[in-house]
Design a protein around this motif. Structure first.
Motif, short mmCIF file in Angstrom:
data_model
loop_
_atom_site.label_atom_id
_atom_site.label_comp_id
_atom_site.label_asym_id
_atom_site.label_seq_id
_atom_site.Cartn_x
_atom_site.Cartn_y
_atom_site.Cartn_z
N LEU A 62 30.40 41.27 35.73
CA LEU A 62 29.64 42.39 36.29
C LEU A 62 28.91 41.96 37.56
O LEU A 62 29.02 42.59 38.61
N SER A 63 28.18 40.84 37.46
CA SER A 63 27.31 40.48 38.59
C SER A 63 28.09 39.86 39.75
O SER A 63 27.62 39.87 40.88
N LEU A 64 29.29 39.34 39.47
CA LEU A 64 30.07 38.70 40.54
C LEU A 64 31.23 39.58 41.02
O LEU A 64 32.17 39.09 41.63
N ASP A 65 31.13 40.87 40.75
CA ASP A 65 32.19 41.79 41.16
C ASP A 65 31.95 42.22 42.62
O ASP A 65 31.08 43.05 42.89
N ILE A 66 32.72 41.63 43.52
CA ILE A 66 32.53 41.93 44.95
C ILE A 66 32.92 43.37 45.27
O ILE A 66 32.31 44.02 46.12
N TYR A 67 33.92 43.90 44.54
CA TYR A 67 34.27 45.30 44.78
C TYR A 67 33.07 46.21 44.44
O TYR A 67 32.70 47.06 45.23
N ALA A 68 32.48 45.97 43.28
CA ALA A 68 31.37 46.84 42.84
C ALA A 68 30.15 46.67 43.76
O ALA A 68 29.46 47.64 44.08
#
Ligand SMILES: Cc1ncc(COP(=O)(O)O)c(C=O)c1O
Length: 395
Positions: free
Chosen positions: A232-238
């Motif tokens: 969740l925290s390392l999702d560059i898209y999000a």
């Protein structure tokens, strides 16, 4: 002229220079920018985030329009993990090109991600070459991406990313670049070198303080990356989607670090951008390498492969040389150096990046000369096996 009038005045609180590849010596203005507090939701901070992203993109040069910049909280390794997890599909496979600690760390990251990879491990420093990439990609059609380390900071070698890129795209695969210690001083222009995404962090060649990294990726790659991330925290898209929509970071941003980084970006521009920053580091390197060679030290790499970021020197063979003592003496004289990371012979490293110039590097050489004298070292020449090791690169 007093010391504080110099273009690169010494650290104001008198701390030693950090001859290390980040955290590194920063300007007083960068540190001063951290004295005020910012509301993370506030429009002023959102404008700062926008400004940081735009300035980083502008640094790419020709072809930047096709890319976007996504900052992410954490150190450089978090950003590397975020890039790999976001751009490599779950059923993808990465050719990891390793010639040192950071390439190997990327392979470990792939293990944690549980995604397939092929490791080309060239040992402590030998560069991965385009022809090797071509061969591996021809042999393994499952490989979707190649990961290259731009400057492998553990030896200081500047890897041939241009030929790696050519080989990667000739085989119809995609390139991801860890340009952690190079971006901002060594060009990575998309019109010259093709790649999907690259990663760097705040406390390297842009001379900010540690606290976040950033991924610069093709917009088409960002759009295609939804749902790939394991985290969740390392999702560059999000992170990108949220920043585009709200102007905010998804989770608590390192506000003071961002303020300091914006100041660092302004100083980078005022100095003359990537070309001028790279030229200053090159002078730093040339002065320290010439001076240390005059003292009898030898570099691991011959001049062709030396980066302007950090240089590995062999430890002298003289039994009076003890690295810990040398380190302590250099620190006493105002300079923090870096232990080596070679596995085969003893070495140490001197960083050329940070808020300092060739005048400082001359003092580094003087300090090394005095430290050798303090220790009673008669010759700084390395053991014969170190020079044998170096021949491998020439072969
Ligand atoms: C090329 C490279 N990759 C990755 C990293 C990891 O960054 P960090 O130590 O900030 O996690 C570094 C750190 O120096 C680096 O030089």
């Amino acid at each position: 002229m007093t010391a504080s009038d110099l273009p690169f005045p010494p650290p104001k609180l008198g701390e030693p220079y950090l001859l290390t590849p980040g955290p590194l010596t920063t300007s007083y203005e960068v540190k001063e920018a951290m004295l005020r507090d910012w509301g993370s939701w506030d429009g002023d901070f959102r404008a700062m985030t926008r400004d940081v992203r735009n300035r980083l993109l502008a640094m790419l040069g020709d072809g930047a329009e096709a890319y976007d910049c996504v900052p992410v909280q954490g150190s450089g390794s978090y950003a590397v993990e975020a890039m790999l997890g976001t751009f490599v599909p779950r059923n993808g496979k990465v050719l990891v090109l390793a010639n040192g600690a950071y390439g190997l760390r990327a392979a470990t990251t792939m293990q944690y991600l549980g995604r397939d990879y092929h490791l080309l491990d060239k040992g402590d420093y030998l560069p991965p070459r385009g022809a090797e990439v071509t061969q591996i990609l021809a042999d393994d059609p499952a490989i979707t991406h190649v990961l290259a380390i731009h400057c492998e900071t553990s030896s200081g070698i500047l890897n041939p990313v241009d030929e790696i890129s050519t080989a990667t795209y000739a085989a119809g695969r995609k390139l991801l670049i860890d340009s952690m210690s190079a971006f901002g001083a060594i060009p990575l222009e998309p019109s010259e070198i093709r790649y999907e995404a690259m990663v760097s962090s705040a406390n390297k060649c842009i001379e900010g303080v540690p606290g976040f990294g950033f991924v610069i990726a093709r917009k088409s790659a960002l759009e295609a990356a939804q749902g790939n991330s394991h985290s969740l925290s390392l999702d560059i898209y999000a992170q990108w989607a949220a920043m585009e929509k709200t102007g905010q970071w998804r989770f608590t941003p390192p506000t003071h670090v961002v303020a300091a980084f914006l100041e660092a970006l302004k100083l980078h521009e005022a100095e003359g951008g990537v070309a001028a920053r790279g030229a200053r580091y090159l002078r730093n390197r040339d002065v320290v390498v010439a001076g240390m060679r005059d003292l009898g030290f030898e570099t691991l790499l011959d001049s062709r492969w030396l980066s302007p970021i950090i240089v590995t020197f062999f430890c002298p063979d003289d039994p009076a040389f003890v690295f810990d003592r040398f380190y302590a003496l250099m620190k006493e004289k105002g300079f923090i150096i870096y232990p080596g990371k070679l596995t085969v012979v003893d070495s140490f490293r001197i960083g050329c990046i940070g808020r300092m110039d060739e005048h400082v590097m001359r003092r580094v050489v003087d300090a090394a000369r005095d430290a050798l004298a303090d220790m009673g070292v008669v010759s700084a020449a390395p053991p014969a096996r170190a020079l044998e090791e170096r021949k491998k690169l020439a072969a």
